[in-house]
Design a protein around this motif. Sequence first.
Motif, PDB file in Angstrom:
ATOM      1  N   PHE A 174       0.816  -1.205   0.000  1.00  0.00           N
ATOM      2  CA  PHE A 174       0.000   0.000   0.000  1.00  0.00           C
ATOM      3  C   PHE A 174       0.853   1.260   0.000  1.00  0.00           C
ATOM      4  O   PHE A 174       1.980   1.262   0.498  1.00  0.00           O
ATOM      5  CB  PHE A 174      -0.916   0.020   1.227  1.00  0.00           C
ATOM      6  N   PHE A 175       0.283   2.321  -0.534  1.00  0.00           N
ATOM      7  CA  PHE A 175       0.931   3.633  -0.521  1.00  0.00           C
ATOM      8  C   PHE A 175       1.053   4.136   0.912  1.00  0.00           C
ATOM      9  O   PHE A 175       2.070   4.704   1.302  1.00  0.00           O
ATOM     10  CB  PHE A 175       0.107   4.610  -1.363  1.00  0.00           C
ATOM     11  N   THR A 176      -0.009   3.925   1.703  1.00  0.00           N
ATOM     12  CA  THR A 176       0.004   4.280   3.122  1.00  0.00           C
ATOM     13  C   THR A 176      -0.312   3.047   3.941  1.00  0.00           C
ATOM     14  O   THR A 176      -1.032   2.155   3.484  1.00  0.00           O
ATOM     15  CB  THR A 176      -1.028   5.375   3.448  1.00  0.00           C
ATOM     16  N   ASN A 177       0.194   2.999   5.168  1.00  0.00           N
ATOM     17  CA  ASN A 177       0.041   1.793   5.978  1.00  0.00           C
ATOM     18  C   ASN A 177      -1.379   1.643   6.522  1.00  0.00           C
ATOM     19  O   ASN A 177      -2.207   2.542   6.430  1.00  0.00           O
ATOM     20  CB  ASN A 177       1.072   1.774   7.115  1.00  0.00           C
ATOM     21  N   PHE A 178      -1.633   0.485   7.097  1.00  0.00           N
ATOM     22  CA  PHE A 178      -2.970   0.140   7.587  1.00  0.00           C
ATOM     23  C   PHE A 178      -3.440   1.108   8.669  1.00  0.00           C
ATOM     24  O   PHE A 178      -4.602   1.529   8.675  1.00  0.00           O
ATOM     25  CB  PHE A 178      -2.950  -1.294   8.135  1.00  0.00           C
ATOM     26  N   GLU A 179      -2.564   1.458   9.574  1.00  0.00           N
ATOM     27  CA  GLU A 179      -2.937   2.354  10.676  1.00  0.00           C
ATOM     28  C   GLU A 179      -3.377   3.714  10.151  1.00  0.00           C
ATOM     29  O   GLU A 179      -4.392   4.274  10.600  1.00  0.00           O
ATOM     30  CB  GLU A 179      -1.773   2.505  11.648  1.00  0.00           C
ATOM     31  N   ALA A 180      -2.650   4.247   9.177  1.00  0.00           N
ATOM     32  CA  ALA A 180      -3.000   5.558   8.618  1.00  0.00           C
ATOM     33  C   ALA A 180      -4.319   5.494   7.858  1.00  0.00           C
ATOM     34  O   ALA A 180      -5.169   6.379   7.985  1.00  0.00           O
ATOM     35  CB  ALA A 180      -1.885   6.049   7.696  1.00  0.00           C
ATOM     36  N   ARG A 181      -4.510   4.439   7.080  1.00  0.00           N
ATOM     37  CA  ARG A 181      -5.753   4.307   6.318  1.00  0.00           C
ATOM     38  C   ARG A 181      -6.948   4.094   7.248  1.00  0.00           C
ATOM     39  O   ARG A 181      -8.052   4.566   6.979  1.00  0.00           O
ATOM     40  CB  ARG A 181      -5.624   3.168   5.310  1.00  0.00           C
ATOM     41  N   SER A 182      -6.729   3.373   8.343  1.00  0.00           N
ATOM     42  CA  SER A 182      -7.798   3.192   9.338  1.00  0.00           C
ATOM     43  C   SER A 182      -8.203   4.543   9.923  1.00  0.00           C
ATOM     44  O   SER A 182      -9.395   4.846  10.074  1.00  0.00           O
ATOM     45  CB  SER A 182      -7.333   2.261  10.453  1.00  0.00           C
ATOM     46  N   GLU A 193       1.148  13.880   7.801  1.00  0.00           N
ATOM     47  CA  GLU A 193       1.788  13.295   8.989  1.00  0.00           C
ATOM     48  C   GLU A 193       2.618  12.067   8.618  1.00  0.00           C
ATOM     49  O   GLU A 193       3.730  11.884   9.132  1.00  0.00           O
ATOM     50  CB  GLU A 193       0.720  12.906  10.016  1.00  0.00           C
ATOM     51  N   GLU A 194       2.077  11.227   7.719  1.00  0.00           N
ATOM     52  CA  GLU A 194       2.801  10.016   7.310  1.00  0.00           C
ATOM     53  C   GLU A 194       4.018  10.363   6.455  1.00  0.00           C
ATOM     54  O   GLU A 194       5.054   9.695   6.548  1.00  0.00           O
ATOM     55  CB  GLU A 194       1.857   9.075   6.547  1.00  0.00           C
ATOM     56  N   ILE A 195       3.901  11.398   5.637  1.00  0.00           N
ATOM     57  CA  ILE A 195       5.055  11.849   4.858  1.00  0.00           C
ATOM     58  C   ILE A 195       6.158  12.324   5.798  1.00  0.00           C
ATOM     59  O   ILE A 195       7.343  12.043   5.608  1.00  0.00           O
ATOM     60  CB  ILE A 195       4.639  12.966   3.871  1.00  0.00           C
ATOM     61  N   GLU A 196       5.746  13.043   6.850  1.00  0.00           N
ATOM     62  CA  GLU A 196       6.714  13.525   7.844  1.00  0.00           C
ATOM     63  C   GLU A 196       7.396  12.357   8.550  1.00  0.00           C
ATOM     64  O   GLU A 196       8.585  12.420   8.876  1.00  0.00           O
ATOM     65  CB  GLU A 196       5.981  14.407   8.874  1.00  0.00           C
ATOM     66  N   LYS A 197       6.656  11.268   8.766  1.00  0.00           N
ATOM     67  CA  LYS A 197       7.219  10.078   9.419  1.00  0.00           C
ATOM     68  C   LYS A 197       8.051   9.233   8.463  1.00  0.00           C
ATOM     69  O   LYS A 197       8.665   8.244   8.869  1.00  0.00           O
ATOM     70  CB  LYS A 197       6.095   9.198   9.971  1.00  0.00           C
ATOM     71  N   ASN A 198       8.031   9.570   7.180  1.00  0.00           N
ATOM     72  CA  ASN A 198       8.766   8.839   6.150  1.00  0.00           C
ATOM     73  C   ASN A 198       8.209   7.422   5.952  1.00  0.00           C
ATOM     74  O   ASN A 198       8.958   6.483   5.659  1.00  0.00           O
ATOM     75  CB  ASN A 198      10.261   8.764   6.495  1.00  0.00           C
ATOM     76  N   THR A 199       6.895   7.256   6.102  1.00  0.00           N
ATOM     77  CA  THR A 199       6.274   5.949   5.875  1.00  0.00           C
ATOM     78  C   THR A 199       5.645   5.836   4.490  1.00  0.00           C
ATOM     79  O   THR A 199       5.124   4.781   4.125  1.00  0.00           O
ATOM     80  CB  THR A 199       5.178   5.678   6.923  1.00  0.00           C
ATOM     81  N   ILE A 200       5.670   6.924   3.734  1.00  0.00           N
ATOM     82  CA  ILE A 200       5.088   6.959   2.388  1.00  0.00           C
ATOM     83  C   ILE A 200       6.206   7.128   1.367  1.00  0.00           C
ATOM     84  O   ILE A 200       7.103   7.952   1.559  1.00  0.00           O
ATOM     85  CB  ILE A 200       4.087   8.134   2.258  1.00  0.00           C
ATOM     86  N   PRO A 201       6.180   6.382   0.257  1.00  0.00           N
ATOM     87  CA  PRO A 201       5.206   5.327  -0.076  1.00  0.00           C
ATOM     88  C   PRO A 201       5.612   3.997   0.536  1.00  0.00           C
ATOM     89  O   PRO A 201       6.802   3.740   0.772  1.00  0.00           O
ATOM     90  CB  PRO A 201       5.294   5.269  -1.601  1.00  0.00           C
ATOM     91  N   GLY A 202       4.635   3.128   0.791  1.00  0.00           N
ATOM     92  CA  GLY A 202       4.939   1.781   1.264  1.00  0.00           C
ATOM     93  C   GLY A 202       5.668   0.999   0.183  1.00  0.00           C
ATOM     94  O   GLY A 202       5.401   1.180  -1.007  1.00  0.00           O
ATOM     95  N   GLN A 203       6.591   0.152   0.586  1.00  0.00           N
ATOM     96  CA  GLN A 203       7.411  -0.572  -0.392  1.00  0.00           C
ATOM     97  C   GLN A 203       7.583  -2.025   0.024  1.00  0.00           C
ATOM     98  O   GLN A 203       7.372  -2.398   1.176  1.00  0.00           O
ATOM     99  CB  GLN A 203       8.777   0.111  -0.529  1.00  0.00           C
ATOM    100  N   ARG A 204       7.998  -2.823  -0.933  1.00  0.00           N
ATOM    101  CA  ARG A 204       8.326  -4.213  -0.650  1.00  0.00           C
ATOM    102  C   ARG A 204       9.612  -4.298   0.162  1.00  0.00           C
ATOM    103  O   ARG A 204      10.407  -3.351   0.197  1.00  0.00           O
ATOM    104  CB  ARG A 204       8.529  -4.995  -1.948  1.00  0.00           C
TER     105      ARG A 204
END
Length: 306
Positions: free
Chosen positions: A33-41, A186-197
């Motif tokens: 996913f582009f964003t993780n499960f927690e963020a999408r929730s 917020e997720e961009i700031e945390k460096n969690t985007i984009p999700g990768q393999r």
Amino acid sequence: MDLIQKAREVADAKGEEVVIYLNKGYSANHAPFFTNFEARSKMALEAGADRIVPIEGLHHRLTMAYTVPIRIAMMIQDGVTDYIDAAEVNPKKIKRYASNFIRKGIFSGIPRSLPNRNVIRWYAVNEFLYQRFGKKMKFHFIPEGKVNGEKISGRQIRREILENNLQIPESVVKVLPESTVRILEEEIEKNTIPGQRNLDLLLSRLNTSSRHQLLNTAHLNAVAVEHIIQGRWYQAENQVWASLRQAGYGPVLSRLALSSVEENVTRREIYQLILDYQKQGIIPLIRPWNVLLKGLGTLPPWLKMV
């Protein structure tokens, strides 16, 4: 946002809650996913949902012909009564298109020329499972979201964010709820985007696994294995994609194969999983080895014995 608002309207009339069944791990198209499960929730809850139910363990193992029946069966067994979806096609046409697949109990091979193919699949499976559970969800359709006559595309939104160096452009801000934009920032700031393999693990397995190990990996047929071995040593994901393309793999099957390698999914595991769901009456009673052979190559010795 539109789907949740429609769901809220239906739920409030019945005194029920709005529940989002959210994929975890891999998307229905077998990609991270582009964003993780927690963020999408969090996005869904702040947009008006009451509760999130995670769906995991399916999309790196099975195609949508199997994951959709499993997901719908889960929802029916959980007591879900209404399902909200967006469609460009008149609901009467969706029912007509779906009737042939309901009769056959087959949910793969839906022609690409049909509009809203996945909506048709969901509707057909819901009707098919009525025979198994004696109950089904009521479908509610709303128009697809559009801007200037163009359908709002999650793929396009992601592309624009990436092309804008992970800054959310105004064109994206216009089509997203304020809460979603804030969570994305917020997720961009945390460096969690984009999700990768897990690329190191994926490439290591493809570079070091024996031919026998690769042949036992789900969704890798003999032709693909030969091209993978010929293409070693891999240093980037696009090199693996090139080998799979040479083996005749399309984008969806390539993603599923890569996810299976990444998660170390075996053919036997898939075979047993299909059998288990068939015994539960959730997926049609067809010979699972026919499904395995589509994209998996020749029959392995253990399957010949079965």
